[in-house]
Structures are given as C-alpha cells and as structure tokens.
Enzyme design. Structure first.
Site, PDB file in Angstrom:
ATOM      1  N   ASP A   9       6.818  91.024  15.606  1.00  0.00           N
ATOM      2  CA  ASP A   9       7.159  91.571  16.925  1.00  0.00           C
ATOM      3  C   ASP A   9       7.147  93.099  16.830  1.00  0.00           C
ATOM      4  O   ASP A   9       7.135  93.661  15.731  1.00  0.00           O
ATOM      5  CB  ASP A   9       8.550  91.056  17.315  1.00  0.00           C
ATOM      6  CG  ASP A   9       8.939  91.416  18.748  1.00  0.00           C
ATOM      7  OD1 ASP A   9       8.040  91.691  19.582  1.00  0.00           O
ATOM      8  OD2 ASP A   9      10.157  91.425  19.038  1.00  0.00           O
ATOM      9  N   GLU A  36       3.422  97.248  18.199  1.00  0.00           N
ATOM     10  CA  GLU A  36       2.512  98.126  18.982  1.00  0.00           C
ATOM     11  C   GLU A  36       2.090  99.353  18.171  1.00  0.00           C
ATOM     12  O   GLU A  36       0.946  99.760  18.319  1.00  0.00           O
ATOM     13  CB  GLU A  36       3.198  98.551  20.282  1.00  0.00           C
ATOM     14  CG  GLU A  36       3.353  97.446  21.296  1.00  0.00           C
ATOM     15  CD  GLU A  36       4.496  96.481  20.956  1.00  0.00           C
ATOM     16  OE1 GLU A  36       5.333  96.839  20.105  1.00  0.00           O
ATOM     17  OE2 GLU A  36       4.525  95.380  21.503  1.00  0.00           O
ATOM     18  N   ASP A  60       6.843  89.802  26.818  1.00  0.00           N
ATOM     19  CA  ASP A  60       8.022  89.597  27.661  1.00  0.00           C
ATOM     20  C   ASP A  60       7.650  89.366  29.117  1.00  0.00           C
ATOM     21  O   ASP A  60       7.791  90.242  29.967  1.00  0.00           O
ATOM     22  CB  ASP A  60       8.952  90.793  27.511  1.00  0.00           C
ATOM     23  CG  ASP A  60       9.425  90.950  26.070  1.00  0.00           C
ATOM     24  OD1 ASP A  60       9.339  89.949  25.315  1.00  0.00           O
ATOM     25  OD2 ASP A  60       9.863  92.050  25.708  1.00  0.00           O
TER      26      ASP A  60
HETATM   27  O1  MIG Z   1      12.829  94.511  22.434  1.00  0.00           O
HETATM   28  O2  MIG Z   1      13.469  90.333  19.072  1.00  0.00           O
HETATM   29  O3  MIG Z   1       8.875  90.188  22.902  1.00  0.00           O
HETATM   30  O4  MIG Z   1      10.115  87.808  22.192  1.00  0.00           O
HETATM   31  O5  MIG Z   1      12.856  87.928  21.616  1.00  0.00           O
HETATM   32  C1  MIG Z   1      13.028  93.150  22.301  1.00  0.00           C
HETATM   33  C2  MIG Z   1      13.912  90.329  20.372  1.00  0.00           C
HETATM   34  C3  MIG Z   1      12.461  92.706  20.992  1.00  0.00           C
HETATM   35  C4  MIG Z   1      10.724  91.423  22.047  1.00  0.00           C
HETATM   36  C5  MIG Z   1       9.942  90.162  21.980  1.00  0.00           C
HETATM   37  C6  MIG Z   1      10.844  89.009  22.264  1.00  0.00           C
HETATM   38  C7  MIG Z   1      11.986  88.988  21.290  1.00  0.00           C
HETATM   39  C8  MIG Z   1      12.749  90.307  21.353  1.00  0.00           C
HETATM   40  N1  MIG Z   1      11.838  91.417  21.101  1.00  0.00           N
END
Ligand code: MIG
Length: 830
Positions: free
Chosen positions: A413, A416, A491
C-alpha cells in the site's frame, strides 16, 4: 542562437499552418529530416535538432523514438521485458520524400518534410498517422506527439481511470496518486499505464508510450480531430501495435510487457478485509463467523494496526502476542492471512529495518546527500530506493520473518509513494534514485515506484517459498506490473455510483494488461446500505480479484452484517464464485497464456458491434459468461444487451437470440447472468475454502448449440509444478448429430492426476427426457430422482422442472463419451 532561430522558424511554420495552432507556439515541431541507412531492423532520421528512430520490433510491433538531443539516452525500460525477438523480414524503400518500411503485416511510411509517420496495413489501408501540421515536438524537457483522430475511432485502456469505458473526448494524466475518496472526475488515480487500444469499425491497434515521467493523454478533448500523448521529460518512445483483432493487440502488448503469472486457486477465491481487524480476538471472531455461518472464505487481511507503531515487518505484541499460533490456527480453519506493508520505514534508531537500510545505503536521498524524510503512518519515515536492484533484494530478504510466521500473502500500500505532504502528496520531485545507474530524480521514476516495490515483494517471497505462487497485491503500478502483483482500485466509496464505475474501470485495466484486478467490494470510504452491499457482492464475485474491504470507523462490512435475509443472499453469491472456481481458473490460465483479460469488455469479443463496444455495465467473464449486474438502487429488473449468438439465461436456461436488447428480472437475490451457446462451463461442489476437499464432482454445464468444443485446464492450484508438465489438459466437445447429442471428454494430457472423482454432465434446455443415454457405447440406467442418481451412478436423470439432463459417472482419465438419443424428436436448435 541556432535554437532561437529554429523556434522562430517553427512558429512561422505553425502560423502558416493556420488553425488554432498558435496555442502550441512553444512546441518545436520537426520539419525536415534526412534518413540514415537502415541498420538491422531500425532506421534513424536526423536533423540538427532532433533524432528519430523507427524500429520494426516484429511484423506487428513498431517502435518510434524521438529525442531533441544529439543522441538517444540509455535504452532501458521497466515495462518491456521481451528482448529475444526474432529478426523480422523487412523491406526498406525510399524516395527523396518518403522512406517506407514493410513488414509481413505493416507498412510504415515516413514522410521526411515535414516529418510525419503513418502506419498502414499491407493492403495500403491507413491505420494511424501523425496529425497533419503537428506530428512530434518538444519544448524544453517536454515531448509530445499528436495523431490524427478519425471521428469514428474509440479508445480504451489507459490503466486505472474511474470514468467512462470509452476514453474518446477525455484527457488524462499519468502520475500515481493517493486518491482517497476519488470520484469519476478524479484524475490521476493510483496506477499509470500509458497504453491504449484504438478501435475503429471493428479494427484495432494499440499504442504504448513507454515513458515513466508524468505524462498525459489527450484523446480529443483539446482538438476534436487529434489525440496526443506526451510527458514532462525523457524521449518520445512509443510502440505501435498492430491488430486488427483487439485480442491480437492485447496479446502483442503483453508479449512486450509480460503477463500475469497464473495465480493459485486460493488467490482467486473470496477474501475478507477491513481497516483493521484488531486485535487477534477480532480476527478469530471473523474467522469463526465465516465457518459457523458456512460462508466460504479463503483469505483474511491484516491492515496497518497489526504492526508495532506501523513499523514494517514487525508485530504489535499487544494485539498479536503470538502470531504464529494465530496463523496456524487460522490455517487449520482453512484461512490464509495477508498482511499489509507500506514502503515508508520509520525513522527510529532502535528499529532493525531502519538500521539495516541505513547501513546498506538503501534509502532515497536528496541531491545534498541527506536522507529524504517524509511523514506517513509511522511518523517521520525514509523510503527504500526500489529502482536499485540491490535494494529490492534487501527488501525481499525482510519477508523471511513474516513468512516463517505463516503469512501467506503481501499487500503493498502507499506505494505511489504517498507522503503526507501537501499539495504534492508525494516525495519531493528532485529526490535522487539510482534508476539503473542513471541517478534520476523522483520525477522520472515516480510512476514505477509501486511496480518495483511489488517486484521486490514477489521476488523476496519467492526466495523463501520457491515452489508456491506468491500473492502480492499493490495499489500502484506501471505498464508491465501484471508480472508481479494483483491490483485493487484503492479507496473507492460505498455509493451506487462507485459500484457502477468499477465495471468500466476494471474492464479498462484488463485492456491495459492487468488481469488480477478488483475494487473493494462494498466500497472503502463510508458504509454501504444493505442493498448496496448485496448488489455489490453479486457483481464483485465476478471481479477477478474478489475482496471486501472498508475503512477504519465504518460500520461492520461482512457478508452477515445486514440481517438474515441478506446473509443468505450474500452466502449464495460467494457460493456461486466457489462453484465457478474451475471456470475462473481456466479464464486465469488463458490470461496467463495469452494476455487476454479475465474480466473482458464486450468490445474484445464483438469489435464490430457498436452496441457491444459501448457496453459499460456488462462484461464477459472469460469466454462464455456474460455478467450484467444491477448497479442502481431499487432496481429489480434491468435492460441487457445480448450480442450476436445464442445466450442461455444462467438461472432458467431460457435461450435468447442475439443481437437483442432484452429486459430481465433481477430480484435482489439474483444477478442477471448469461451463458454463450456452445459453452461447457466447468464447475465444482461448493466448499468453504479452496483446499477443503478436492474437486468432486467435476461438473460440466453444457449449453448445446451446434458443434462446439472447449479446452479445460487444471493443476495442483498452488505450486510451480505445472511449469514442469504437471498439469491436466483436456478438451470437451459437444456435437449435435441427427437426433442425438454427443458429449465427449478427450483423454487427458499432462502428468497432473487429480484424485479419483465423479464427473457430472448437465445438459441444459433439453425439452424432454431422451429416449436413451449411452456412455461409451453402453446404455445407462435412468434414475428416478436426483438422490437416486448419485446412488445409481453411472446413470442419468432428467429434471423436467429445469429441463436439464444430468449424467453421473466417474471422471475417467481416458475420457468419456455420452450420447443421448431423442428418438425422432427434432431438437429446436440444430
Ligand atoms: O491512508 O492501511 O488504500 O486499503 O486500508 C490509508 C490503511 C492507508 C489506504 C489503502 C486502504 C488501507 C489503508 N491505507
């Protein structure tokens, strides 16, 4: 001085060209070029300002590079993996005005002044060309190419974009972005795939702009007669990919950039997540509920709270005092666990990952040599330089502990990379990356950061579990990312609009080479209404990657969270996914072999049919299922477009003749679903998790239409043994022969032997009981009831209510031939 003169010259030219081109007065278009001698399969053109190279990579793929310097930069790509192309048969021919390159399938014409490239088929038909008066240009570091846009051409792909299926008339930016709460108008999103498929009167070509800088595509938004693509740095470097069949384009694009490796069976089963199941007792509670309620589920997810203060590769000991015990208990219940990992490493001198990375010089630095430090979930953090092979190796080694603890899959996650920095939301543009020894700024490699993190993850996991197919899911990637990870769409929100948008979004991701894709079922931000969750799950069990997920603080979002009636419907939806697993697995196998996506826009199968091309809320799953979900609140029937051919209603076996626009009932517990005539859909018994029991019976749902055949693939569903011949391949054929139907399974090929099992053949839409059913030449007994059928096996039973003939026997490795005779009764459909 020369440059300034040239600018002046270009401006004058543009003004002479008239039109609205003054808007682009800063662009330097290429006027005259002279050609060099062909070298191998390339030819280079130059003038005092620029260089262009045209390379026939294969008979159907032509690469064009342009730089405004004196020499091209190093030829390196994070996307393109195929290097061993056979040298194509080429013919070069030239006049003082044009140079042409002919391959077996294409003719590339290069006009020297002004410099323009066009692509034709061997019959001379124009496929694509530089826009008159524009072509390729640069402005400072920027490069751009404008091409002619016929009024009836449509565009698809471009990775993860949350709006319409057809990209014509829209403009997009490629810059991987953390886009919490995005909507249809939000651009860019997380993923950058600078590839599109163009379709005009049933004929397709593809264009892949392999440039990792921030780039943009304008598909006729600025000028209705041109599309353009370009970036803020680097070279023009694009691949023209011939069709004319759109499937050929995808096959060629994925030949270039790689294909999704075959996932394990558990990875395509139902998965349950939330931010966060915490602590351990909550995880166990969720697991127990799935089993007690008999709702199938294979995978549970742990989100950031399982870590110690968001330190990657650690456990929060308060919430998870004994992770090994937890994971092995869950495994005994049939669950596998996936943990999230972010790239940000907490700046903490007492933390081993930080210490190791510091000692190894693994983190991204600023031009002054100081570490780049950005705030993310753990607080101040540093970021691994994944563009460096050695750093990917190091990162991969960190998985050892979690793997020993029993973690089955990994979820990348925030790659980016996302940084809590506004407005950029990412690293500073001049942070320095190794970039294959080129020492490049963040600006150049931003869009591949996620791809490289997922590569590091996959390679790392493979080191510790070399003979199991890894599951990696990532939020961010670039062209070619299908080689390493599944992608979920970040999201999204719990709205009907988002359910609807997920369909064109995922279809376009499929056209962009990504097959293992899915949106958070039920929506991430906010909470769905009971109806929305139910409808979303009905559609979501047809997403290739099938997972419910929601944000912190939202209401419970499990299949049982909406009352008993909803729970029953939700269970049925998930059970349908499990029944169809052999069919799904075959679609994944096909995707891994050919690059054809699992979730398919209709245009890939019906490129000549304008209505199919425009279908936004229907899709094909594999070759034979047409999925038409309800995506509007309160709707209990919907309009469905059926393309050419015969279509069986999955639920009633009623047959429709396409093309047709029909209205079908869609009560809350039913997703409208159709099967293509001629299909043989392999299904299995419902299980609560994929390795609960082996497939038994293997059921073939047969939808006769004339003569047809389908290939079947199976293997152990877990390891890489299939690459060494341990698979089973078989073909199923259906033949209408006078007043009989013959269903045959061929002998198996390959060395995979499934445990002994039953075979059930179900022939749909049989108007009456047959006179006789033969199996391998011997007449079978007729059972008087469905229960009796199992006992009497081999035997047959005719179910008048559903007009289904059911034959039960053993699944014989040598194949079986069933012949049903209707004794003079003519079948409606020959
Ligand atoms: O800024 O890890 O898209 O699936 O649950 C939030 C927490 C960070 C973004 C991900 C989301 C995840 C969440 N993450």
């Amino acid at each position: 001085m020369l440059r300034r003169l040239w600018c002046y010259f270009a401006v004058v030219l543009i003004l002479i060209a008239g039109n609205v081109r003054t808007l682009h007065a800063e662009w330097h278009f290429i006027d005259r070029m002279t050609e060099g001698p062909p070298q191998g399969n390339s030819i280079t053109f130059k003038n005092s300002q620029a260089l262009v190279q045209v390379t026939a990579v294969s008979p159907d793929v032509v690469r064009v590079r342009m730089t405004h310097g004196a020499a091209f930069g190093p030829d390196f790509s994070y996307a393109v993996v195929k290097a061993d192309w056979p040298t194509p048969q080429l013919e070069f021919a030239g006049t003082s005005q044009t140079e042409t390159i002919q391959t077996a399938d294409l003719e590339v014409r290069v006009q020297l002044a002004p410099f323009r490239i066009s692509f034709h088929d061997r019959a001379g038909r124009l496929i694509a060309k530089d826009a008159d008066g524009m072509g390729m240009a640069w402005d400072g570091d920027r490069v751009r190419c404008w091409k002619w846009m016929p009024s009836d051409e449509h565009y698809f792909g471009l990775g993860e974009k949350g709006d319409d299926l057809d990209k014509r008339g829209h403009a997009y930016v490629m810059w991987n972005t953390d886009a919490y709460g995005w909507g249809a108008a939000t651009d860019p999103l997380y993923v950058s795939i600078p590839f599109f498929l163009a379709l005009r009167s049933g004929r397709a070509y593809g264009l892949f702009f392999d440039n990792t800088y921030r780039s943009s595509f304008d598909m006729g938004k600025e000028f209705p007669e041109m599309y353009s693509f370009g970036s803020e740095g680097g070279e023009i470097n694009y691949y023209f990919i011939n069709g004319p069949d759109p499937k050929q384009v995808l096959e060629r694009y994925t030949n270039l950039t790689g294909r999704m490796p075959l996932p394990a069976r558990w990875q395509i089963a139902y998965q349950q997540s939330r931010y966060s199941y915490y602590p351990e007792s909550m995880v166990r509670f969720i697991a127990d509920n799935f089993r007690e309620r008999h709702i199938p589920c294979d995978v549970l997810y742990l989100d950031i709270q399982y870590m110690d203060g968001c330190r990657v590769f650690t456990w929060d000991k308060a919430g998870f005092p004994d992770p090994r015990k937890l994971l092995s208990d869950l495994r005994r219940q049939g669950f596998r666990v996936v943990t999230i990992l972010d790239p940000g490493v907490k700046v903490d001198p007492n933390y081993w990952v930080y210490q190791q990375g510091l000692a190894g010089n693994d983190f991204v630095k600023m031009p002054d040599g100081k570490l780049f430090i950005g705030k993310v979930w753990p607080g101040d953090s540093v970021f691994p330089d994944f563009t460096w092979h050695r750093v990917r190796d190091w990162w991969g080694s960190l998985y050892q502990g979690l793997i020993q603890d029993g973690v089955a899959g990994f979820w990348d996650d925030m790659d980016e990379p996302s940084v809590f920095e506004f407005p950029s939301r990412t690293m500073s543009p001049d942070a320095v990356f190794n970039d294959h020894g080129q020492e490049s700024p963040h600006l150049k490699v931003h869009n591949v950061y996620g791809l490289l993190m997922s590569e590091a993850t996959r390679e790392g996991v493979l080191k510790y579990r070399p003979n199991e197919r890894p599951l990696v899911i990532t939020r961010d990637t670039y062209a070619g990312g299908q080689r390493y990870a599944a992608v979920w769409t970040g999201d999204n929100s719990s709205t009907w609009e988002h359910l609807r948008l997920s369909l064109p979004e995922l279809m376009n991701m499929g056209i962009s080479g990504l097959s293992l894709v899915g949106a958070d079922i039920g929506g991430f931000a906010m909470s769905p209404s009971p109806d929305l969750y139910t409808r979303w799950l009905e559609a979501g069990v047809f997403y290739p990657f099938c997972r419910t997920h929601t944000e912190i603080g939202s209401r419970n979002q499990e299949p049982w969270s909406y009352g008993n009636r909803r729970e029953d419907i939700n269970r049925q939806s998930i059970e349908l996914r499990y029944r169809l697993l052999p069919y799904f697995y075959n679609a994944f196998h096909q995707a891994a072999e050919t690059g054809l996506p699992v979730m398919r826009a209709l245009l890939l199968e019906f490129p000549d049919d304008a209505k199919a091309v425009g279908a936004e809320d229907e899709f094909l799953l594999g070759d034979d299922l047409l999925v038409t979900p309800v995506v509007k609140d309160g709707e209990i029937s919907r309009s469905v477009y059926l393309p050419k051919g015969e279509w069986f209603d999955f639920w009633s076996s009623r047959v429709y003749d396409g093309p047709a626009q029909i209205q079908v009932d869609a009560p809350l517990d039913r997703i409208p679903l159709f099967v293509r005539g001629g299909a043989v859909i392999p299904t299995q018994q419902v299980v609560e998790y994929t390795d609960q029991t082996p497939i038994d019976p293997l059921t073939l749902e047969v939808y006769p239409q004339g003569d047809s055949s389908r290939e079947y693939y199976e293997d152990d569903g877990l390891t890489f043994d299939y690459l060494r011949g341990v698979y089973l391949k078989q073909s199923f054929t259906v033949k209408a022969d006078g007043n009989a139907i013959i269903v045959a399974t061929s002998a198996r090929k390959g060395s995979y032997q499934p445990p002994t099992r039953h075979l059930e053949i179900r022939i749909h839409d049989e108007q009456c009981a047959p006179h006789q059913v033969d199996l391998g030449g011997t007449a079978l007994p007729r059972a008087e009831s469905l229960d009796g059928l199992k006992q009497a096996s081999p035997a047959w039973y005719y179910d008048a209510a559903s007009r289904t003939l059911i034959i039960e026997t053993f699944d014989n490795p040598q194949g079986v031939i069933a012949r049903l005779m209707n004794n003079g009764i003519t079948r409606d459909r020959p």
